[in-house]
Design an enzyme around this catalytic site. Sequence first.
Site, PDB file in Angstrom:
ATOM      1  N   GLY A   7       0.832  -1.186   0.000  1.00 38.59           N
ATOM      2  CA  GLY A   7       0.000   0.000   0.000  1.00 38.59           C
ATOM      3  C   GLY A   7       0.873   1.244   0.000  1.00 38.59           C
ATOM      4  N   CYS A   8       0.308   2.362  -0.444  1.00 40.01           N
ATOM      5  CA  CYS A   8       1.133   3.576  -0.500  1.00 40.01           C
ATOM      6  C   CYS A   8       1.484   4.054   0.901  1.00 40.01           C
ATOM      7  CB  CYS A   8       0.436   4.664  -1.311  1.00 40.01           C
ATOM      8  SG  CYS A   8      -1.200   5.094  -0.728  1.00 40.01           S
ATOM      9  N   TYR A   9       0.528   3.971   1.824  1.00 45.60           N
ATOM     10  CA  TYR A   9       0.837   4.403   3.185  1.00 45.60           C
ATOM     11  C   TYR A   9       1.916   3.530   3.821  1.00 45.60           C
ATOM     12  CZ  TYR A   9      -3.201   7.588   3.151  1.00 45.60           C
ATOM     13  OH  TYR A   9      -4.081   8.597   2.869  1.00 45.60           O
TER      14      TYR A   9
END
Lengths: 345, 345, 345, 345
Positions: free
Chosen positions: B157-159
Site C-alpha cells: 500500500g502507498c501508506y
Amino acid sequence: MASEATQRFAPSSPRVAVAGATGFAGALAAELLWRHPGFELAGVTGRSEVGRTLQELYPRYRVPLRIAELDPEELEGLDAAVVAYPHAAAAPTVGMLLERGLRVVDLSADFRLRSLASYERWYGTHPRPELLELAAYGLPELHREAIAGAAIVANPGCYPTASVLALAPLARAGLIADVVIDAKQGISGAGRAFDETTHLSMAGENILPYKVAAHRHTPEIEEQLAYLDPSRPDVRVQFQATLVPLDQGEQAACYVTPTRPVGEQELAELYSGAYDAEPFVEVAASPPGTREVLATNFCRIFAAADSHTGKVLVFSSIDNLWKGTSSQAVQNLNLMFGKPETDGL
Amino acid sequence: MASEATQRFAPSSPRVAVAGATGFAGALAAELLWRHPGFELAGVTGRSEVGRTLQELYPRYRVPLRIAELDPEELEGLDAAVVAYPHAAAAPTVGMLLERGLRVVDLSADFRLRSLASYERWYGTHPRPELLELAAYGLPELHREAIAGAAIVANPGCYPTASVLALAPLARAGLIADVVIDAKQGISGAGRAFDETTHLSMAGENILPYKVAAHRHTPEIEEQLAYLDPSRPDVRVQFQATLVPLDQGEQAACYVTPTRPVGEQELAELYSGAYDAEPFVEVAASPPGTREVLATNFCRIFAAADSHTGKVLVFSSIDNLWKGTSSQAVQNLNLMFGKPETDGL
Amino acid sequence: MASEATQRFAPSSPRVAVAGATGFAGALAAELLWRHPGFELAGVTGRSEVGRTLQELYPRYRVPLRIAELDPEELEGLDAAVVAYPHAAAAPTVGMLLERGLRVVDLSADFRLRSLASYERWYGTHPRPELLELAAYGLPELHREAIAGAAIVANPGCYPTASVLALAPLARAGLIADVVIDAKQGISGAGRAFDETTHLSMAGENILPYKVAAHRHTPEIEEQLAYLDPSRPDVRVQFQATLVPLDQGEQAACYVTPTRPVGEQELAELYSGAYDAEPFVEVAASPPGTREVLATNFCRIFAAADSHTGKVLVFSSIDNLWKGTSSQAVQNLNLMFGKPETDGL
Amino acid sequence: MASEATQRFAPSSPRVAVAGATGFAGALAAELLWRHPGFELAGVTGRSEVGRTLQELYPRYRVPLRIAELDPEELEGLDAAVVAYPHAAAAPTVGMLLERGLRVVDLSADFRLRSLASYERWYGTHPRPELLELAAYGLPELHREAIAGAAIVANPGCYPTASVLALAPLARAGLIADVVIDAKQGISGAGRAFDETTHLSMAGENILPYKVAAHRHTPEIEEQLAYLDPSRPDVRVQFQATLVPLDQGEQAACYVTPTRPVGEQELAELYSGAYDAEPFVEVAASPPGTREVLATNFCRIFAAADSHTGKVLVFSSIDNLWKGTSSQAVQNLNLMFGKPETDGL
C-alpha cells in the site's frame, strides 16, 4: 457604483481601530468590524499602502476607509484597537495605546505567554514585560471572565486555538499522559509573505512540514494545558505544523496517550459537558473537514478512542483566519464590551 | 499526428500485461511499461471502456493499445502481469494467471499480509489463501531477494511504503517503543471514485481525516515492523490518514517514542547506513515536501530528534501513484526479471 | 454547542421556502435567507436527504431546518419560494406553487426565455408554456420594476448575468456589431455532479472548454441584448464556456467589434452612467479577478478600448454561486417584497 | 542514496550547457537534457544559488550538477547552449556564445521578431540587432529546415506556440479575416516571481486577465500569421491572456471570423493535412483539456465550425513549461544536431 461609504451601527457603539490592516489578519478584522452592528470601525492604519482604501487592497472586503499611518495624536475618542503587528513590534504600540486609554486585542505573540522566561526563550527580549500582567489569554471558551475585564487581550495563535480547544476536556480531567499534535494549515497562515512557501507553483501539489521540533506555538499550548491541569505543570507537547495547498483552513490532529483507559462513552460525556453550552464550539459526529468551518468562527471537534492502541484521538478544525485569528478577535471584543458573544459573527 | 503505434524495447524483452488498466494505478503502470526499454507492454485489460485505446482515456499517457477484456485463452506467451483490481477481486485472477505460467505483481491488498487471520479481520474471507505462501512483500528496500524469486509480488500500500521506509532504520535497531503515524495524501489516492471525497468543490479547501482508528493499512505496517524487529512481534501502530487538496503526493509524519534516548548523530548514522546504497530512497537535510518527489519513484526521508520531548520525528514523502503504487510495481518487475533496478524509472 | 435553533427576523416578515435545498444553489439560498433579517426561512425541501438538517449536509451553512419532501398540502401561510430544480422539472412545481398563492424565484432555465420557440429548440417541450407571460427576467439592473411586480422571477443563468451586465451599456448605445464572449468558471458551476468534470484529480490542473458552439446560455444572452438594442433583434453572440480549477468564481471576457470607433473616454462615461447608481455593480480600474467578488453579490466590470484592433474589451467577474445564482435570488426577493435591495446581502 | 552522479548518453554526444538554470524554464531544460540519451548536459549556470546543485534547488529534477557562474573562458568544447534569461539580458550573452562557436536556443523574446521596429516598440532598444538575421523562429512545425541550420534558434513564447499552431492551417489557407485569441495559463507562466500574482492565497480561487490590450506576444503571433498568409501582411490579432489557478497548462481559444464560410469537413481536412505527419501535434476529437498534455511536448488541437455565428473555433492546449518552453527547446536541439525529433521527449 456608489461606494458604500457609511457603516451602519448602533448609536454610541464603541469606536475601534485596526492597526496593521494591510495584512490578511488585520484586513479581515476590519471587514468584520465594518459589518458589525455594535462597533464603529473608526480607522485602519498601515505602514504601507497609506492613502489607499482598504477596499482597493482587498476588493471583496467592502471597507471604504483609507489606510492611514498610526498617529498617537489622533486616538482621541477611540475605545479599543485591534493590533495586527508582528511579535516584538506589537508590544510598544500596545503600550502606547493603553496609555491613551484604549483597550487592545493584540494578534501577536507578545502577550500570550504568562511566563516571561518562556517568551524570551522563543522570541527574544520582551519590549514591554511590565504589561504582561494586564493581559488575558483571549480564548473565550477558557478565559471568558478575564477577557471581559482585561486591558489587553492576547488573541491566541491559530494552532493553540485549535489544539487547546481539542485537548481542554481531557486536560481538565487529568487524562493527558502524552500528546502528539499534528496540525495542518492552508497557505494563508503564512500571510502576505511572498516566497517559496506561498508561490502557487511551489506550494501547490505540496505537503510541507516546517519548523520541525521548534514551533513557537508549543509553549503557548503547554501553558494552557498546565493551566487546565495544574497537577502537570511541566507537560510537554509534541507539536508539528504542516502546510497543505489550500487557502484558509486548519486542523489539529491530537494523539493522546491517556493516563488511564478512556472509553467512547466517557469521551462523549467529557466533550459534551465542555462544549454543549459554547456558541462556537461544536462536537461533531465524524472527523470535521476544515471546509465545514470555512469563513466561520466555529471550531468543530471530533474525539474517538482507539481500542487497538488505547490512545484517544481528537480532531479539531477551524478557519485559521477566522476563529484562528480575526473573528476570534471580534468574539473577544464582544466580551470586552459586554455585547452578546455571537454578535456580528 | 501519426499515432506512436509501436513501442521501442529490446529484443526478447519479457512480455507484460496490465489487468485493470482503466484506473489511475493500472493506467500509470501501463504508461511506465510502455516507456520502458526492457519490457514489452503486451496488453491492457479492463472491465469497462473495452475497445477504446488507453490513450483515449488518459491522453497524456501515450499508450495506443486498446483495452480488452481479460481472456484466459489469450495469455499465451506472456511472462508477467500487473493486476490492478480491488482486494478480493484480485486473488482469483492472480491465481488464474499463475496457473498459466505468468508471474504477477498484484497491486491489491490480497497478498500483502502474511497472517491470514489478520487479512480476514480487515478484509473478510480470503479467496485464495493457499497462494499466500507464494507471495513476497514488494518493498524492494526490505525484500529485494524474495521479490526476485517470487511468483507473486504483493505491491505494498502507498501508506505502508512511506511509513515502513520511514521507520525501518529505527525498527531494525529496536528503537521503537511507541509510534504515531499521521499520513496526508492527495485526492488521487481515492482513485477514480466519484463522490464527496473527490469533488473539487468539496475536496478543495478541505483537510479531511478518514477511517479514524480503523485503517486497513495498520496491520500491514505492523507486520513489517515486527519483521524488522522480531523482539516486538506485537507492536501496535497508531496510524491515521488525512486527505488534503492536491492530486499526487503523500507524506507520513512519524512520531516515535524511542526505547532509549536517541541523538541527532546516531539518527544520521542509522538513516545513512540504511539508505546510502538505495537507488530510490534519499535522506534529506530538511523536511521533504511531496513536490520534491512528484512523478518520481523516489522516497525522501528526514529524521530529527526533538530534545524538548525526547521523541524522534521522521517525515517521509512519496508520490502515492508512483513509488506508492505503479512505479514501485515496475521496480519490482525489474527485480523479478533480473534487470537493473532503476531501468525505466 | 447549543444548535442555533431559532432564526432572528423582523416580525411579520414574509415566509419563504427553498425547494431543492440539497444542491449547491438551493443550499446557499437557504443559508442567505436564514441570515436575512427580513425574511423567515420557513422550510427547506429536497428529494434526497429527507429528515437530515441542512446543516448536517453543509456544516458551514448554519441552517438547522430539516429537509422535507415538498408537500403541496403544507404551503399554507407561505409567501414565496425559491425553486432550485433542473429545467423542465421546475416549471410544474412553479405552477403548483403559484396556484397556492406563492410568488416564486425560479433558478432554472424554464422561465428565462421570452421566446417559446427558442426554449423548445434548446430544452425541448416546455411543461407549462402558459406561465411564461407571468415571468420577469430576474436581472435587477435591467428589469427592476418588472421583478417587483412579477409572480415568477426567472433568475438568470450565471453566464448571462456576467455577460449581459458586461455588455448592457454597449448594447443600449447600439455599439455591438459583433461579440465573442469567452467565459471561465469554477467547478461549483457543475453542481454536485460526481464525474470526470468535478473530480479533483481530473478537474485540477485542467482548463476545459465545454459545449463548444452549443451552449444553452447563448439564446438567453441574445434575448437580453436584443431587448437592450431593439434595432438588432437578430444579434448573434459567440459564447464559449471553459471550466478552470477553482471552486467559486466566474468571469466573462467580452470581445466586441463596435459599430463605430469607441474611445476610452466614451467607454468610461457609458459604464459610469450605467452603473454608478447600482448597489451591486462596480466599474473597476483594472481587470477584476474573480477573487475580488468571492462570496459577494457584486459584479465588477472593466472595459477598455484596444487601439491596436479597434475592438472593445469588457471583463466581468462574479461569484457564480452568489450573484450568478443564489444571492441574486435574494436580491430579487428583496425587490419582490419591497425591501431595500441590499438587505441581507 | 548514492547521488546519480553520472549521466548516460551516447559517446560523442553534443555538449550542451544551460545558462540561467535556476528559473523554472532553465531548470526543466536542464532536466530534459540530463535525461536525454543524445546530449551531454555539460554545465548549468545561474546568477544566484551558485555552488548548490540544481537538484538541491529542484529536488524532483535529478540533476546533480552544481550551478556555476557563466564564465566565457570555460566554454571550450561546448557545442550549444540553452539561454534562459529575460529579454534584453539574453542578447549580449547569446552574442558572446556565438563568438565562441556555440549554437544557441534562446528562450527569451530577443530573437523572436523578424522586425526590429516591432521589437523596439514592445521591448525597447535591441542590444544586438545585427544578430537578428542569424536567428530562426523555433517553432519546428513551421520552420523545421531553418532551425536545422540556424546559429540562433529563438524559442517561441508559450502563447504564440499554442496560438500559431492553432491558427496555422487556417492562415495558410487564407481563411482568417479576424481573430480573437483568449488564452488561459497556469501560474508557472509567471516564473519564480514572488508577488500577488503567484501567492496561493491570492492566485488561488482567482481568474485574472492581465496586460489588457497590450500583450507582448501579439506581434510575435502576427508576424507568424503574416508569414503563413503573405496576402495579409498587416493582420491584426486580438490577443488576451488570463491567469487561472493551476501550475502547468495553457490553452488558446481562437475565435476566427473566416474570409468565407468554412464547414466541418473542410476544417477536418485542413487540420488533418497540416498535422497528421507531425510527431507532437494532435488533432483531437473534442476540446482538449490541458491535463491531456501535462508534462509532455504535445500540442492538442480541436477545431469546430459554429453554424450559429459562422465563426470557426479552435482550441489548442499545451504545457506552457514543456511545449511552451523547455521541451520545445529540446525539440529544436534535436533538429539542430540532426537527431530524431522525438528523442528524449
